[in-house]
Design an enzyme around this catalytic site. Sequence first.
Site, PDB file in Angstrom:
ATOM      1  N   THR A 187      39.412  54.003  45.931  1.00  0.00           N
ATOM      2  CA  THR A 187      38.756  52.715  45.690  1.00  0.00           C
ATOM      3  C   THR A 187      39.787  51.599  45.574  1.00  0.00           C
ATOM      4  O   THR A 187      40.983  51.847  45.474  1.00  0.00           O
ATOM      5  CB  THR A 187      37.954  52.771  44.381  1.00  0.00           C
ATOM      6  N   ASP A 188      39.294  50.348  45.603  1.00  0.00           N
ATOM      7  CA  ASP A 188      40.199  49.217  45.405  1.00  0.00           C
ATOM      8  C   ASP A 188      39.597  48.234  44.399  1.00  0.00           C
ATOM      9  O   ASP A 188      38.515  48.474  43.852  1.00  0.00           O
ATOM     10  CB  ASP A 188      40.550  48.551  46.739  1.00  0.00           C
ATOM     11  N   ALA A 189      40.320  47.160  44.154  1.00  0.00           N
ATOM     12  CA  ALA A 189      39.913  46.207  43.123  1.00  0.00           C
ATOM     13  C   ALA A 189      38.605  45.504  43.454  1.00  0.00           C
ATOM     14  O   ALA A 189      38.024  44.834  42.588  1.00  0.00           O
ATOM     15  CB  ALA A 189      41.023  45.178  42.894  1.00  0.00           C
ATOM     16  N   GLY A 190      38.108  45.656  44.678  1.00  0.00           N
ATOM     17  CA  GLY A 190      36.792  45.144  45.016  1.00  0.00           C
ATOM     18  C   GLY A 190      35.679  46.051  44.488  1.00  0.00           C
ATOM     19  O   GLY A 190      34.500  45.720  44.594  1.00  0.00           O
ATOM     20  N   GLY A 191      36.061  47.210  43.926  1.00  0.00           N
ATOM     21  CA  GLY A 191      35.089  48.115  43.323  1.00  0.00           C
ATOM     22  C   GLY A 191      34.497  49.120  44.294  1.00  0.00           C
ATOM     23  O   GLY A 191      33.630  49.918  43.927  1.00  0.00           O
TER      24      GLY A 191
END
Lengths: 142, 142, 142, 142
Positions: free
Chosen positions: A21-25
């Site tokens: 996953t990334d900081a965009g969720g």
Amino acid sequence: MSKVAISKRHVFPMRVYYEDTDAGGVVFYANYLNFAERARSELLRSIGTDNRKLKDQHGILFAVSGCEVKYKKPARLDDMLEVHTVLTNVGAAKLTAAQTVKRDGEDLVLMDVDLACLNEAGRPARLPALLREALMAASNCH
Amino acid sequence: MSKVAISKRHVFPMRVYYEDTDAGGVVFYANYLNFAERARSELLRSIGTDNRKLKDQHGILFAVSGCEVKYKKPARLDDMLEVHTVLTNVGAAKLTAAQTVKRDGEDLVLMDVDLACLNEAGRPARLPALLREALMAASNCH
Amino acid sequence: MSKVAISKRHVFPMRVYYEDTDAGGVVFYANYLNFAERARSELLRSIGTDNRKLKDQHGILFAVSGCEVKYKKPARLDDMLEVHTVLTNVGAAKLTAAQTVKRDGEDLVLMDVDLACLNEAGRPARLPALLREALMAASNCH
Amino acid sequence: MSKVAISKRHVFPMRVYYEDTDAGGVVFYANYLNFAERARSELLRSIGTDNRKLKDQHGILFAVSGCEVKYKKPARLDDMLEVHTVLTNVGAAKLTAAQTVKRDGEDLVLMDVDLACLNEAGRPARLPALLREALMAASNCH
């Protein structure tokens, strides 16, 4: 019942973890290509071989020469996914795979992946006959 | 000298590290999409914004809706690369970028990437006017 | 039954794929921490919860505050591994896990991982009582 | 100028991109080890060599044999970081590096990394004399 084309489809179940996953969720867009590679590796294993045997016994590997990806819906942390793989072409030295990442039966990401069989020098190489037969048998192309 | 179209091109230099490579001795195919994302982030920075500001100030982010990738030659450990990015379309809520990973002027990987501007609910959102103007100015589309 | 200590151990089986390896031909050293995180996520699932529920229902997450890793032998492409996890301490707002990556019963990588329970502001938070009980029951610490 | 010990410190600046972050909104804990590896690779380059030359010219590589990591504060998307590396020990076939990930002068993550010099068979190998001298000169250990 006759003449019904049965699509031969390899299904690889997998879980989404934090690393995906990334900081965009959501799952980072490049990581679906990781998932697709895992599924292709398991498809090879399902027909009795694997990447290491191909290298050690035949001096070949599959390299991706191109891919086309459509992102329809995002996957999220802890999702249980399936990667469905259908071999749509098995050539003398090439393969094409249609791969779909699904969640609960719904398509999230669609990929068409072109693979080239290469020798250790990185040059195109013919698929070993038995491998090609096994891939044909596992595919929809006869 | 007149009327010569000058392609507006953002160039992002980068190094290949162990983390980018795989047991085939080359950069893993999914990781070129990481490189492309880094370059797009730096293109945003070059016009005075960044992903965090877009989120905090405008409640938007860019999500990749599709990409098409051609792998021509592999990159290797310690290679110095450049990612060239040309914005080929700037729409009301969409962008298209043509991105090329190069080594010593030679094309290694070609990517066409479609991006959608999304709000925090994940729905399509119009580009803020100033951002769109800046992207237009940084692009080849007028 | 008498005083024989039974080590409570969570076992997570997993395969090594191309994405995990590097140009040295082995698994990249940082990626064992990915494997360990997957195993901790599955341990949570084995006691009836997961990262998403912890966040949505309790507003907490586990963050690694420290780890110590010993690399004894490398894992390779296509290896089938197991990550063994033993909770060695369950505190009011902290956990410690001893995690071992094994192949065919042999230890490859040993990790001691300290985890802190954090609230959404990133501040230390007490473990919810039921979660703590479930973790105690799944651990060797009573 | 007098006998004041000047700590020899290699500084590697880097940016945090989406690929480095996770759904918790911060850099994923394993990825700091990627950053540390990049910094060690650049330290090698700063003394006139690199991983590929070590392999091609000397048949050696550096493998991490252990590391200890303290996570003090999280890095976030778009952060500009520095990885500071100090070689604290240069042995016959081993190195130790103290590495710190910093943001605006503040320590985020502290790492002590033990490296072993290995030959192509994966066995311990002595550092080539010139490399060892260069590493000694770049270190604090004389």
